[in-house]
Write an enzyme that holds these catalytic residues in place. Structure first.
Site, short mmCIF file in Angstrom:
data_model
loop_
_atom_site.label_atom_id
_atom_site.label_comp_id
_atom_site.label_asym_id
_atom_site.label_seq_id
_atom_site.Cartn_x
_atom_site.Cartn_y
_atom_site.Cartn_z
N HIS A 123 -7.93 -2.83 0.18
CA HIS A 123 -6.90 -2.34 1.11
C HIS A 123 -7.28 -0.96 1.68
O HIS A 123 -6.52 0.01 1.57
CB HIS A 123 -5.53 -2.28 0.42
CG HIS A 123 -4.38 -2.27 1.40
ND1 HIS A 123 -3.18 -2.89 1.16
CD2 HIS A 123 -4.25 -1.71 2.63
CE1 HIS A 123 -2.37 -2.69 2.18
NE2 HIS A 123 -3.01 -1.98 3.10
N ARG A 132 -1.62 -8.67 5.84
CA ARG A 132 -1.04 -8.58 4.51
C ARG A 132 -1.45 -9.82 3.72
O ARG A 132 -1.69 -10.89 4.31
CB ARG A 132 0.50 -8.52 4.58
CG ARG A 132 1.05 -7.16 5.00
CD ARG A 132 0.85 -6.09 3.94
NE ARG A 132 1.43 -4.81 4.29
CZ ARG A 132 0.76 -3.78 4.82
NH1 ARG A 132 -0.54 -3.88 5.07
NH2 ARG A 132 1.38 -2.64 5.09
#
Ligand code: NDP
Ligand code: OXD
Length: 317
Positions: A280, A232
């Site tokens: 992502h 993350r």
């Protein structure tokens, strides 16, 4: 088990930004008896048994008074756990999808090979019209470190080890594994970083792991190492990475996850010549393989069996 609206079961799809059409054919194929409602058209909220969420819309959970289980579209559940109105007693199930592990292994392997085979230097040489054969070390001498030895980290570690890389893993609890060097706990971090020429982050984002990719990590790593962050954005201290790249301590970074997504257009990462920005997509949950896993948990819920892959809220993952 008794539900108060007959035999009908209702799942609410509430994944803003992820088109429902990607999911509905597989739900219809695997769970034809399940009624799917798509947020924001939720009908009578009291009829909803299951919520399938990704960055759940604010104010959603208090409306779902008959909710039994919350399924996360992602393996990372920090956005679900951060919801201030998350019902305390409803199980949260994180995504465990074989395609997610396969996709992450492909991505990590691709990036590790890119750095191992010195492709950034080859590309720079091409721009300079320079013919310069570069010799990489043999894989056995290339030390790769993987932060996180869960569903994704373990598959990546095993994939790299099978190709001959010298792989170490770091987890919260000790997890010795054949063919890998295992480290566990905070005290082991400096030694783990010190042997990680290519460092891969596949941790969940929790208060314990936030900011783990910082100046201390980069200083501990071998000079000229590489960083691949697919955990993350909150794992990375962005200013520390930029400083480490400027100093040459870190030679390159591949970043798939960011503090703010989409990455703002004026962010310095976009134009940094030693940073690869990826939107992502390191691993994507695949409906074909993920829906059967959700279905298994729905069957378990309806039979009163323990659910699989439940999040431990105290641990944060
Ligand atoms: P798992 O829960 O299966 O594994 C998590 C691993 O991290 C475990 O090995 C755990 O240790 C370790 N860990 C957690 N906290 C700590 C800590 N404080 N110290 C040391 N180790 C710790 O997760 P997954 O492998 O399924 O997913 C990992 C993360 O990958 C997700 O949370 C998400 O953030 C990210 N992700 C990113 C994607 C992308 O496309 N970029 C796609 C999917 C996921 P232990 O084994 O001891 O419990
Ligand atoms: C996930 C993700 O957590 O896509 O699954 O990042």
């Amino acid at each position: 088990m008794s539900l108060d609206h007959g035999d009908r079961r209702v799942l609410l799809y509430a994944c803003p930004g992820v088109p429902a059409e990607i999911w509905t054919p597989d739900f219809a194929r695997v769970l034809p008896e399940l009624e799917i409602r798509i947020w924001p058209e939720i009908g009578d909220p009291a009829e909803i048994d299951y919520a399938f969420v990704w960055h759940p819309p604010a104010g959603l959970f208090p409306r779902l008074t008959g909710l039994r289980v919350i399924f996360s579209l992602g393996a990372g559940v920090e956005s679900v756990l951060a919801d201030p109105e998350l019902p305390p007693d409803i199980p949260v199930i994180r995504m465990v999808d074989p395609s997610l592990a396969q996709g992450m292994a492909e991505f990590v392997l691709m990036q590790v090979l890119h750095y191992h085979r010195r492709m950034p230097e080859v590309a720079a040489n091409q721009r300079a019209r320079l013919w310069q054969p570069l010799r990489p070390p043999v894989a056995q001498d290339r030390r790769v470190g993987i932060l996180g030895f869960g569903q994704l980290g373990a598959h990546c570690a095993e994939t790299l080890a099978r190709l001959g890389f010298d792989v170490a893993v770091w987890s919260r609890t000790p997890r010795p594994a054949p063919g890998l060097t295992s480290f566990a706990g905070r005290d082991a971090l400096p030694a783990f970083f010190a042997r990680s020429e290519i460092l891969v982050c596949l941790l969940p984002l929790t208060p314990d792991t936030a900011g783990i990719l910082d100046a201390a990590a980069f200083a501990a790593m071998p000079h000229g190492g590489f960083v691949i962050n697919a955990g993350r954005g909150g794992h990375l201290v962005e200013a520390d990475l930029l400083a480490a790249l400027d100093q040459g301590r870190i030679a390159g970074a591949t970043l798939d996850v960011f503090n703010v997504e989409p990455l703002p257009a004026d962010h310095p990462f976009w134009v940094h010549d030693r940073i690869t920005v990826v939107p992502h997509i390191a691993a994507l949950t695949q409906p074909r393989t993920a829906v059967p896993v959700i279905a298994e948990n729905i069957r378990r819920d309806q039979s009163g069996l323990p659910l699989l892959h439940a999040v431990d809220r105290a641990r944060g993952y």
